[in-house]
Design an enzyme around this catalytic site. Structure first.
Site, mmCIF file in Angstrom:
data_model
loop_
_atom_site.group_PDB
_atom_site.id
_atom_site.type_symbol
_atom_site.label_atom_id
_atom_site.label_comp_id
_atom_site.label_asym_id
_atom_site.label_seq_id
_atom_site.Cartn_x
_atom_site.Cartn_y
_atom_site.Cartn_z
ATOM 1 N N HIS A 145 4.215 7.529 -10.166
ATOM 2 C CA HIS A 145 3.925 6.328 -10.405
ATOM 3 C C HIS A 145 5.121 5.258 -10.081
ATOM 4 C CE1 HIS A 145 2.151 2.787 -12.820
ATOM 5 N NE2 HIS A 145 3.703 2.729 -13.213
ATOM 6 N N GLU A 146 6.178 5.935 -10.551
ATOM 7 C CA GLU A 146 7.369 5.048 -10.405
ATOM 8 C C GLU A 146 8.004 4.995 -9.021
ATOM 9 O OE1 GLU A 146 8.432 3.177 -12.758
ATOM 10 O OE2 GLU A 146 7.243 3.900 -14.344
ATOM 11 N N HIS A 149 6.002 2.470 -7.178
ATOM 12 C CA HIS A 149 6.629 0.916 -7.259
ATOM 13 C C HIS A 149 7.734 0.861 -6.194
ATOM 14 C CE1 HIS A 149 4.311 -0.559 -10.578
ATOM 15 N NE2 HIS A 149 4.848 0.641 -11.365
ATOM 16 N N GLU A 234 0.717 -2.693 -11.420
ATOM 17 C CA GLU A 234 0.579 -1.179 -12.036
ATOM 18 C C GLU A 234 -0.833 -0.643 -11.776
ATOM 19 O OE1 GLU A 234 2.795 -0.082 -14.214
ATOM 20 O OE2 GLU A 234 4.223 -1.609 -13.591
#
Length: 320
Positions: A145-146, A149, A234
């Site tokens: 997930h990070e 980004h 997100e």
């Protein structure tokens, strides 16, 4: 006689206020004129301010990684100390279009993880408590997930968008200062001249309140647009993490565990900033969508894909 004297004094004060405000407005306009004389024109000045704000925000974000990591007193994680964690990070980086960030752990006082970009690949910081709370596949989902980004440059785009929005609102507010001064002078001066110093029901007062409301509305709108984009990113990072790991439920479980570990147990929990809210304005101003929304989307994704057995190493724990 006393009434006549009062009206004369009130009229004198009203005229003085009006003249004072008008002179202040003229002084501001003259200041603007001097500034405009330094550049070819108004549009060029506005463009210069916008470019300067965007460039400043970009450079601050891009080269602020070291300062941020130092400020939170984080420690880098050597490969020898956590070979499995580094191996998972290497595998994810190989599947994604992203430079490998430096891995850090820190005491963030809440289970959390975040990534910041930089010319050297940036940094991925994880709270130490995550390694007690989450299983290996859930840690991998958080890492993915990070990294998503970083892959999409979400941090720098959001920072630049926020800086641009604030600059535009600031320019609009600065441009409105002469009008605000004139309206304030007309409102206060006319009220005194009418012998009703406290009266704010006049047309000039209403115009001034309308202008102020418009400026505030512009700031709120700009904030809402930036926050809306942040929430959408997100969701996009969740989708990318699910795609890369092939295990949407691992991320759903991780989000739920983090939510439960973050919920305060003390009596004033309703005042906590970590709680879910039903207030529309709070949801609109939030940078993150609710955990319930994110978990439900991930569950639907897993169902739509008709996933078989989850990846090796998963706990198999259902999302509750």
């Amino acid at each position: 006689m006393a009434r006549i004297a009062f009206r004369l004094v009130a009229a004198t004060v009203g005229v003085s206020l009006l003249v004072g405000y008008l002179l202040a407005a003229l002084l501001v306009v003259e200041g603007f004129r001097v500034l405009w004389s330094l550049v070819p024109g108004l549009l060029e000045l506005a463009a210069l301010l916008v470019v300067a704000a965007v460039l400043s925000t970009y450079l601050s974000y891009r080269f602020g990684t070291t300062r941020l990591v130092t400020a939170i007193e984080s420690d880098s994680v050597p490969r020898a100390q956590a070979p499995g964690l580094h191996r998972r990070l290497d595998e994810l980086v190989a599947r994604m279009d992203v430079a490998r960030p430096t891995l850090y752990v820190a005491d963030l006082h809440t289970p959390n993880a975040f990534a910041v970009g930089g010319d050297d690949g940036g940094a991925l910081v994880m709270d130490r408590s995550l390694f007690r709370l989450l299983s290996a596949p859930e840690i991998e989902a958080i890492l993915a997930h990070e990294l998503a980004h970083l892959e999409a440059n979400d941090g720098v785009v959001t920072a630049v968008a926020d800086g641009l929005a604030r600059t535009l609102v600031g320019v609009a507010t600065l441009s409105a200062v002469p009008a605000l001064l004139v309206l304030s002078g007309l409102a206060a001066g006319s009220a005194w001249i009418r012998g009703r110093p406290g009266d704010r029901s006049g047309v000039f007062s209403r115009l001034r309140r309308g202008l102020v409301a418009g400026l505030i509305g512009g700031f709120v709108l700009a904030t809402l647009l930036v926050r809306t984009r942040s929430r959408n990113r997100e969701f996009a990072a969740d989708d990318r993490a699910a795609e890369v790991t092939g295990n949407p439920l691992a991320l759903a479980r991780a989000l739920r565990r983090i939510e439960r570990a973050t919920e305060p147990a003390w009596p004033f929990a309703p005042l906590s900033t970590h709680r879910e809210t039903d207030e529309a304005i709070e949801r609109w101003l939030s940078t993150h969508p609710s955990v319930d929304e994110r978990v439900e989307r991930l569950r639907r994704r897993a169902e739509a894909a008709r996933l078989g057995p989850v990846r090796e190493g998963s706990t198999g724990t259902p999302v509750r």
